[in-house]
Design a protein around this motif. Structure first.
Motif, PDB file in Angstrom:
ATOM      1  N   GLY A  78       0.823  -1.216   0.000  1.00 16.29           N
ATOM      2  CA  GLY A  78       0.000   0.000   0.000  1.00 16.29           C
ATOM      3  C   GLY A  78       0.853   1.259   0.000  1.00 16.29           C
ATOM      4  O   GLY A  78       0.590   2.210  -0.747  1.00 16.29           O
ATOM      5  N   MET A  79       1.895   1.256   0.807  1.00 15.01           N
ATOM      6  CA  MET A  79       2.813   2.396   0.865  1.00 15.01           C
ATOM      7  C   MET A  79       3.558   2.534  -0.473  1.00 15.01           C
ATOM      8  O   MET A  79       3.692   3.637  -0.998  1.00 15.01           O
ATOM      9  CB  MET A  79       3.824   2.182   2.001  1.00 15.01           C
ATOM     10  N   TRP A  80       4.009   1.402  -1.019  1.00 16.90           N
ATOM     11  CA  TRP A  80       4.729   1.437  -2.301  1.00 16.90           C
ATOM     12  C   TRP A  80       3.810   1.958  -3.411  1.00 16.90           C
ATOM     13  O   TRP A  80       4.197   2.816  -4.195  1.00 16.90           O
ATOM     14  CB  TRP A  80       5.254   0.043  -2.665  1.00 16.90           C
TER      15      TRP A  80
ATOM     16  N   ALA B 223       3.256   5.691  -3.387  1.00 15.59           N
ATOM     17  CA  ALA B 223       4.425   6.405  -3.917  1.00 15.59           C
ATOM     18  C   ALA B 223       4.482   6.278  -5.440  1.00 15.59           C
ATOM     19  O   ALA B 223       4.767   7.254  -6.143  1.00 15.59           O
ATOM     20  CB  ALA B 223       5.706   5.870  -3.283  1.00 15.59           C
ATOM     21  N   PHE B 224       4.189   5.086  -5.968  1.00 18.27           N
ATOM     22  CA  PHE B 224       4.169   4.879  -7.420  1.00 18.27           C
ATOM     23  C   PHE B 224       3.121   5.779  -8.069  1.00 18.27           C
ATOM     24  O   PHE B 224       3.372   6.411  -9.097  1.00 18.27           O
ATOM     25  CB  PHE B 224       3.876   3.404  -7.723  1.00 18.27           C
ATOM     26  N   ASP B 225       1.951   5.860  -7.444  1.00 21.18           N
ATOM     27  CA  ASP B 225       0.859   6.667  -7.993  1.00 21.18           C
ATOM     28  C   ASP B 225       1.149   8.167  -7.958  1.00 21.18           C
ATOM     29  O   ASP B 225       0.586   8.922  -8.752  1.00 21.18           O
ATOM     30  CB  ASP B 225      -0.453   6.368  -7.261  1.00 21.18           C
ATOM     31  N   ARG B 226       2.033   8.599  -7.068  1.00 21.60           N
ATOM     32  CA  ARG B 226       2.425  10.014  -7.052  1.00 21.60           C
ATOM     33  C   ARG B 226       3.267  10.357  -8.275  1.00 21.60           C
ATOM     34  O   ARG B 226       3.424  11.524  -8.621  1.00 21.60           O
ATOM     35  CB  ARG B 226       3.192  10.353  -5.769  1.00 21.60           C
TER      36      ARG B 226
ATOM     37  N   ALA C 256      16.845   6.610 -20.231  1.00 23.10           N
ATOM     38  CA  ALA C 256      16.740   7.918 -19.569  1.00 23.10           C
ATOM     39  C   ALA C 256      15.890   7.822 -18.308  1.00 23.10           C
ATOM     40  O   ALA C 256      16.235   8.402 -17.267  1.00 23.10           O
ATOM     41  CB  ALA C 256      16.174   8.953 -20.540  1.00 23.10           C
ATOM     42  N   LEU C 257      14.782   7.094 -18.372  1.00 21.62           N
ATOM     43  CA  LEU C 257      13.938   6.978 -17.184  1.00 21.62           C
ATOM     44  C   LEU C 257      14.655   6.169 -16.108  1.00 21.62           C
ATOM     45  O   LEU C 257      14.590   6.512 -14.922  1.00 21.62           O
ATOM     46  CB  LEU C 257      12.586   6.351 -17.516  1.00 21.62           C
ATOM     47  N   LEU C 258      15.364   5.125 -16.494  1.00 22.90           N
ATOM     48  CA  LEU C 258      16.130   4.346 -15.514  1.00 22.90           C
ATOM     49  C   LEU C 258      17.155   5.239 -14.815  1.00 22.90           C
ATOM     50  O   LEU C 258      17.287   5.209 -13.588  1.00 22.90           O
ATOM     51  CB  LEU C 258      16.824   3.159 -16.199  1.00 22.90           C
ATOM     52  N   ALA C 259      17.864   6.052 -15.562  1.00 24.00           N
ATOM     53  CA  ALA C 259      18.847   6.969 -14.971  1.00 24.00           C
ATOM     54  C   ALA C 259      18.169   7.939 -14.011  1.00 24.00           C
ATOM     55  O   ALA C 259      18.698   8.238 -12.926  1.00 24.00           O
ATOM     56  CB  ALA C 259      19.589   7.720 -16.072  1.00 24.00           C
ATOM     57  N   ASN C 260      16.992   8.435 -14.371  1.00 26.54           N
ATOM     58  CA  ASN C 260      16.234   9.345 -13.520  1.00 26.54           C
ATOM     59  C   ASN C 260      15.828   8.650 -12.218  1.00 26.54           C
ATOM     60  O   ASN C 260      15.962   9.214 -11.125  1.00 26.54           O
ATOM     61  CB  ASN C 260      15.001   9.854 -14.282  1.00 26.54           C
ATOM     62  N   LEU C 261      15.348   7.417 -12.319  1.00 27.28           N
ATOM     63  CA  LEU C 261      14.968   6.658 -11.123  1.00 27.28           C
ATOM     64  C   LEU C 261      16.173   6.468 -10.207  1.00 27.28           C
ATOM     65  O   LEU C 261      16.075   6.653  -8.995  1.00 27.28           O
ATOM     66  CB  LEU C 261      14.383   5.300 -11.518  1.00 27.28           C
ATOM     67  N   GLN C 262      17.315   6.097 -10.795  1.00 30.66           N
ATOM     68  CA  GLN C 262      18.518   5.856 -10.001  1.00 30.66           C
ATOM     69  C   GLN C 262      19.013   7.131  -9.330  1.00 30.66           C
ATOM     70  O   GLN C 262      19.440   7.109  -8.178  1.00 30.66           O
ATOM     71  CB  GLN C 262      19.617   5.254 -10.880  1.00 30.66           C
TER      72      GLN C 262
ATOM     73  N   SER D 190      14.496   8.197   0.625  1.00 37.24           N
ATOM     74  CA  SER D 190      13.455   7.524   1.408  1.00 37.24           C
ATOM     75  C   SER D 190      12.170   8.349   1.452  1.00 37.24           C
ATOM     76  O   SER D 190      11.096   7.814   1.689  1.00 37.24           O
ATOM     77  CB  SER D 190      13.954   7.238   2.822  1.00 37.24           C
ATOM     78  N   ALA D 191      12.266   9.652   1.186  1.00 35.78           N
ATOM     79  CA  ALA D 191      11.057  10.479   1.144  1.00 35.78           C
ATOM     80  C   ALA D 191      10.247  10.201  -0.115  1.00 35.78           C
ATOM     81  O   ALA D 191       9.017  10.165  -0.084  1.00 35.78           O
ATOM     82  CB  ALA D 191      11.430  11.956   1.201  1.00 35.78           C
ATOM     83  N   VAL D 192      10.925   9.971  -1.249  1.00 36.38           N
ATOM     84  CA  VAL D 192      10.240   9.726  -2.521  1.00 36.38           C
ATOM     85  C   VAL D 192       9.869   8.253  -2.665  1.00 36.38           C
ATOM     86  O   VAL D 192       8.833   7.906  -3.217  1.00 36.38           O
ATOM     87  CB  VAL D 192      11.116  10.182  -3.710  1.00 36.38           C
ATOM     88  N   ALA D 193      10.728   7.364  -2.165  1.00 37.07           N
ATOM     89  CA  ALA D 193      10.507   5.921  -2.287  1.00 37.07           C
ATOM     90  C   ALA D 193      10.546   5.276  -0.897  1.00 37.07           C
ATOM     91  O   ALA D 193      11.471   4.533  -0.570  1.00 37.07           O
ATOM     92  CB  ALA D 193      11.567   5.316  -3.200  1.00 37.07           C
TER      93      ALA D 193
END
Length: 95
Positions: free
Chosen positions: A16-18, A21-24, A63-69, A76-79
């Motif tokens: 639920g917490m994950w 965060a994904f939906d944000r 590019a998205l993978l690099a952004n995630l990393q 911990s605030a975002v994920a």
């Protein structure tokens, strides 16, 4: 035409917490070129998630993978629900 999928697997503390965060959507998936996504969970492990993000180009997936990393997984605030380092790969659809 090939399709590319960024596949991400990782352990999570709480689905639920994950999912909240994904939906944000901190990386703005649509603007990053994501055309579709799927979320899967192993039937025997409620603390694990597999995400597949589809793209029209390999460059968009990279590019998205690099952004995630750089901007998501190290925060911990975002994920807040991540446990450990995600396992990732970019897949190319077979003809």
């Amino acid at each position: 035409m090939a399709m590319y999928t960024l596949q991400i697997e990782h352990a999570i503390k709480d689905f639920g917490m994950w999912k909240a965060a994904f939906d944000r959507d901190p990386v703005n998936r649509a603007a990053s070129g994501v055309t579709a996504h799927r979320i899967s969970r192993p039937v025997d492990d409620p603390h694990y998630v597999v995400v597949e993000l589809d793209f029209e180009s390999r460059d968009q997936a990279e590019a998205l993978l690099a952004n995630l990393q750089a901007n998501v997984w190290n925060s911990s605030a975002v994920a807040p629900a991540l446990q450990g380092a995600p396992k990732t790969r970019i897949l190319e659809s077979a003809p």
